[in-house]
Design an enzyme around this catalytic site. Structure first.
Site, mmCIF file in Angstrom:
data_model
loop_
_atom_site.group_PDB
_atom_site.id
_atom_site.type_symbol
_atom_site.label_atom_id
_atom_site.label_comp_id
_atom_site.label_asym_id
_atom_site.label_seq_id
_atom_site.Cartn_x
_atom_site.Cartn_y
_atom_site.Cartn_z
ATOM 1 N N ASP A 1 42.790 38.532 45.480
ATOM 2 C CA ASP A 1 43.468 38.030 44.278
ATOM 3 C C ASP A 1 44.568 38.955 43.759
ATOM 4 O OD1 ASP A 1 41.965 40.075 43.145
ATOM 5 O OD2 ASP A 1 41.624 38.960 41.302
ATOM 6 N N GLU A 2 45.111 39.769 44.633
ATOM 7 C CA GLU A 2 46.151 40.712 44.190
ATOM 8 C C GLU A 2 47.337 40.693 45.141
ATOM 9 O OE1 GLU A 2 44.770 44.974 43.077
ATOM 10 O OE2 GLU A 2 43.253 44.031 44.331
ATOM 11 N N ASP B 1 47.882 40.285 39.474
ATOM 12 C CA ASP B 1 46.429 40.247 39.630
ATOM 13 C C ASP B 1 45.898 39.007 38.913
ATOM 14 O OD1 ASP B 1 43.831 40.940 40.149
ATOM 15 O OD2 ASP B 1 43.704 42.467 38.568
ATOM 16 N N MET B 2 45.156 38.178 39.630
ATOM 17 C CA MET B 2 44.618 36.964 39.022
ATOM 18 C C MET B 2 43.585 37.336 37.950
ATOM 19 S SD MET B 2 46.418 35.058 40.812
ATOM 20 C CE MET B 2 45.931 33.507 40.083
ATOM 21 N N TYR C 1 37.434 34.269 40.466
ATOM 22 C CA TYR C 1 36.455 33.290 40.965
ATOM 23 C C TYR C 1 36.093 32.281 39.861
ATOM 24 C CZ TYR C 1 35.554 36.199 45.146
ATOM 25 O OH TYR C 1 35.652 36.909 46.323
ATOM 26 N N ARG D 1 33.356 37.470 28.148
ATOM 27 C CA ARG D 1 33.489 38.910 27.895
ATOM 28 C C ARG D 1 33.433 39.203 26.397
ATOM 29 N NH1 ARG D 1 37.874 41.017 32.533
ATOM 30 N NH2 ARG D 1 37.184 39.510 34.078
HETATM 31 N N1 DCP Z 1 34.382 40.176 43.014
HETATM 32 C C1 DCP Z 1 33.187 40.192 43.710
HETATM 33 N N2 DCP Z 1 32.297 41.195 43.544
HETATM 34 C C2 DCP Z 1 32.559 42.168 42.690
HETATM 35 C C3 DCP Z 1 33.766 42.174 41.990
HETATM 36 C C4 DCP Z 1 34.673 41.136 42.162
HETATM 37 O O1 DCP Z 1 32.924 39.299 44.476
HETATM 38 N N3 DCP Z 1 31.690 43.133 42.522
HETATM 39 C C5 DCP Z 1 35.292 39.036 43.198
HETATM 40 C C6 DCP Z 1 35.193 38.120 42.005
HETATM 41 C C7 DCP Z 1 36.453 38.349 41.255
HETATM 42 C C8 DCP Z 1 37.418 38.717 42.329
HETATM 43 O O2 DCP Z 1 36.649 39.431 43.283
HETATM 44 O O3 DCP Z 1 36.843 37.187 40.537
HETATM 45 C C9 DCP Z 1 38.552 39.586 41.852
HETATM 46 O O4 DCP Z 1 38.032 40.766 41.297
HETATM 47 P P1 DCP Z 1 38.741 41.507 40.116
HETATM 48 O O5 DCP Z 1 38.237 42.891 40.055
HETATM 49 O O6 DCP Z 1 40.206 41.303 40.185
HETATM 50 O O7 DCP Z 1 38.155 40.817 38.820
HETATM 51 P P2 DCP Z 1 38.449 39.414 38.208
HETATM 52 O O8 DCP Z 1 39.618 38.759 38.805
HETATM 53 O O9 DCP Z 1 37.183 38.631 38.214
HETATM 54 O O10 DCP Z 1 38.709 39.772 36.710
HETATM 55 P P3 DCP Z 1 39.964 40.497 36.079
HETATM 56 O O11 DCP Z 1 40.652 39.461 35.282
HETATM 57 O O12 DCP Z 1 39.369 41.566 35.236
HETATM 58 O O13 DCP Z 1 40.816 41.042 37.181
#
Ligand code: DCP
Length: 709
Positions: A120-121, A18-19, A23, A60
């Site tokens: 991203d997964e 998982d990235m 974004y 965060r």
């Molecule tokens: N995303 C979005 N709207 C949301 C949640 C996420 O557009 N309500 C997009 C932005 C994130 C991407 O999807 O970067 C991946 O979501 P993740 O839940 O994997 O969260 P992140 O990658 O941002 O953070 P983490 O490191 O906690 O996985």
């Protein structure tokens, strides 16, 4: 409902990657000066600075959360850098994020079967790579272990105060006494660490991973230690992990089933499930779900990593919250057009780059009714076969919307609302294309064949009458099939929008983003390898679009086109022995029990006239020709003694040909009986259809709208 799948082997090595704050990382790569700074990606709008959708780990630490608005984030972290998500067609443009995700996938897929699970997964099945490593270079004999692997978190590993954690990890990896499964996981640790380092090196992105014996456990683990870390679940630690895990955190238990477990069974953690015998769970939730619940309580999951690097579906959506809700049909149509344009672009590039075609178009919407006791009623999702070409997708999506709206507000509501605001609002709209399959070899040449035809001809065709079949399968209970869309339109006379403000703020929630961008479609397993002629007609536009060949193709003299095509075809026949003929394609890929758009699109122009010959006749009262723009001319119906076929129940279905739009080279490839029929239409004085044509060998049967082969 979840379905239990037997565990194929309990010695698999599965990773979930998982990235980290994905974004944000993509934006930071574009603007390296933002690296290390508290940063968030925001879908900007005028209300409190828009919604945060990704938050960097630095931000965060200040308490910035994804649920915040831009203004709130500024309050808790004044130095936060807010980057706006790119916008195209008035909505979020996720293409940059998608392709960044693809970069990562291409690296991760080097070591094993890889399933792109969302933007991203990724899931990886590293069993073979681990077995090979174990055989050739077992971890217990390794003297040097990569630093990244030593930073792994191994669940259950006793890290007493003061002990050197990395040393503990090294010992765990090096253990001679470990059982085969743990040794495989040790290999997994090394492989995943290496892959993650490679991702960082090639893309500048960090990611986190979970490593376990199945997908469920790997997914649970990947989020436990972020960012840029990996977590391992040895089988001895499974109970410890699950015992205290809140039941609703489990995949597929976030909704009704999870609530029922809590309220009806008193199950609050996964561990609580252990008290119930399998039979009891089956009694309450059915055999499959009962077994699935019994299994997950024990960390058993047989779900395979699908080898899929490309998304299972494409989608485009937008939410319209609060005052931005769409309240008129023109407003909805405007946004649908934007969404469809984006979808069409993505379908074209998928076709162009990956030689894949989608078969089903689905419209989802969320809506409210302000003056109705039935305000909880959901807007029904609607599906139909997907036709390529932006205009066609727009037209079909709009028809789906109207069908949904009729069902949602009721026919009575539609008829009586007249020009007044009818008390409904659309708060989210999305279109998706699913059932994506690779085009079998040879199909491209077929698509090329259609280059000779005018796009406008195809785009004016109405959606097929074949929707009931595959589309119906996708419809949720209560949905109607698309054929209803083609029925006489309810008298909806919607007012022009009055208070519609152009909202350029995309607001997709996580699920939508993830679903729409990659793997939303969980119902589309078991694709059939069919090629819809309707798809072929639109691929022409698509190919033109993606290859930028439109001008030359359209201006090409038809005769020249045909002779060029024939030349090319002859050459191809020699060259590509395996390329199926059009005949084979139609045999194999025309599985339409309900009709064929290709057949609709073949219109007969007999001997230079525009008169249309309509054959094969059954429909719910509406000839497709009547519905289409080109069908404004009155169809010339053939009698059943000629080419028509009357059904006993008196229903008719129009099916029109235009012979001069059929390339002669295709005629050559049709069965002789059908060639006879076509020649008979072209030269009615010289040819008589062979009255002894074998049953099933008439062209009307061959492309029969009711053929159930
Ligand atoms: N995303 C979005 N709207 C949301 C949640 C996420 O557009 N309500 C997009 C932005 C994130 C991407 O999807 O970067 C991946 O979501 P993740 O839940 O994997 O969260 P992140 O990658 O941002 O953070 P983490 O490191 O906690 O996985």
């Amino acid at each position: 409902m979840p379905v239990a799948k037997p565990e194929s082997s309990d010695s698999r090595v599965i990773a979930h990657v998982d990235m980290d704050c994905f974004y944000v990382q993509v934006e930071q790569r574009k603007q390296p000066q933002l690296r290390g700074l508290p940063t968030a990606v925001v879908q900007y709008n005028e209300w409190k600075g828009g919604a945060l959708i990704a938050v960097s780990y630095e931000a965060r630490k200040f308490g910035v959360k994804r649920s915040m608005r831009g203004a709130e984030a500024k309050e808790v972290c004044p130095q936060i850098q807010l980057v706006q998500v790119p916008v195209a067609r008035g909505k979020a443009d996720l293409n940059g994020y998608r392709s960044a995700g693809s970069e990562v996938v291409s690296i991760l897929s080097r070591r094993g079967r890889c399933e792109r699970a969302s933007i991203d997964e990724v899931y990886l099945d590293l069993t073979d790579a681990a077995e090979t490593m174990l055989a050739e270079n077992p971890p217990q004999s390794l003297e040097k272990i990569d630093e990244e692997a030593l930073k792994s978190h191994i669940l259950g590993l006793n890290n007493e105060d003061g002990s050197d954690i990395k040393e503990n990890v090294r010992n765990w990896i090096n253990r001679h006494s470990a059982d085969h499964r743990d040794k495989l996981l040790a290999c997994g640790i090394l492989i995943v660490a290496e892959l993650r380092m490679q991702v960082l090196k090639e893309t500048e992105f960090t990611c986190s991973a979970g490593i376990a014996h199945n997908k469920m456990l790997a997914k649970l683990a990947s989020g436990m230690n972020k960012p840029s870390q990996q977590t391992v679940v040895p089988s001895s630690s499974v109970n410890g992990l699950l015992n205290t895990l809140p039941i609703r955190k489990m995949k597929q238990l976030g909704g009704k089933l999870g609530i029922s477990l809590q309220t009806d069974m008193g199950v609050n953690t996964v561990g609580d499930l252990l008290q119930f015998p399998e039979e009891k769970l089956q009694e309450r939730y059915g055999v499959n779900t009962g077994t699935w619940l019994w299994n997950i309580a024990r960390g058993i999951s047989g779900e395979a990593v699908e080898g899929r690097l490309l998304p299972k579906s494409h989608g485009s959506g937008k939410t319209f919250t609060g005052p931005r809700a769409l309240k008129t049909v023109p407003a909805v149509q405007h946004w649908l057009n934007q969404l469809c344009e984006e979808l069409s672009e993505r379908l074209c590039s998928d076709l162009d780059q990956n030689k894949r075609m989608a078969h089903t178009l689905t419209l989802h919407a969320r809506a409210y009714k302000s003056s109705d006791s039935d305000s909880q009623k959901k807007f029904p999702s609607k599906s139909c076969p997907l036709r390529y070409g932006t205009a066609k997708i727009q037209e079909d999506a709009f028809n789906l919307f109207q069908a949904g709206l009729r069902e949602y507000i009721g026919f009575y509501g539609v008829k009586t609302q007249g020009n007044h605001y009818s008390g409904w609002g659309i708060t989210s709209l999305s279109v998706s294309a699913s059932k994506i399959v690779p085009i079998p070899s040879g199909t491209c040449s077929i698509a090329k064949y259609f280059h000779g035809q005018s796009t406008s001809h195809f785009s004016s065709m109405q959606p097929l009458d074949n929707v009931n079949g595959e589309a119906m399968l996708l419809l949720p209970p209560g949905s109607e099939c698309y054929s209803e869309v083609n029925s006489p339109k309810a008298e909806v006379d919607f007012p022009k929008e009055e208070s519609w403000t152009e909202d350029t703020v995309p607001e997709l929630d996580l699920q939508e983003q993830k679903d729409l961008s990659s793997s939303l479609s969980k119902t589309q397993d078991g694709f059939t390898q069919d090629i819809s002629p309707s798809l072929l007609s639109g691929t022409e536009a698509c190919l033109e679009q993606s290859q930028n060949k439109q001008e030359s193709d359209i201006t090409k003299d038809e005769g020249q086109f045909k002779s060029e095509y024939n030349k090319e075809r002859k050459g191809k026949r020699v060259k590509d022995k395996g390329t199926p003929s059009i005949l084979e394609l139609f045999k194999s890929y025309n599985p339409y029990p309900f009709g064929s758009s290709f057949s609709q699109e073949l219109k007969k122009t007999a001997e230079g006239t525009d008169a249309r010959l309509t054959i094969g006749l059954e429909s719910k009262g509406h000839s497709l020709a009547e519905q289409s723009e080109v069908g404004k001319e009155k169809p010339m119906h053939c009698s059943s003694s000629g080419y028509g076929r009357d059904e006993g129940d008196g229903r008719r279905e129009a099916w029109s040909y235009s012979i001069d739009e059929i390339d002669p080279s295709v005629i050559d490839e049709l069965p002789p009986e059908i060639q006879d029929e076509i020649k008979a239409w072209v030269h009615p004085h010289k040819w008589r259809p062979n009255n002894t044509v074998r049953r099933g060998c008439k062209i009307s049967h061959y492309f029969s709208p009711t053929k159930k082969s």
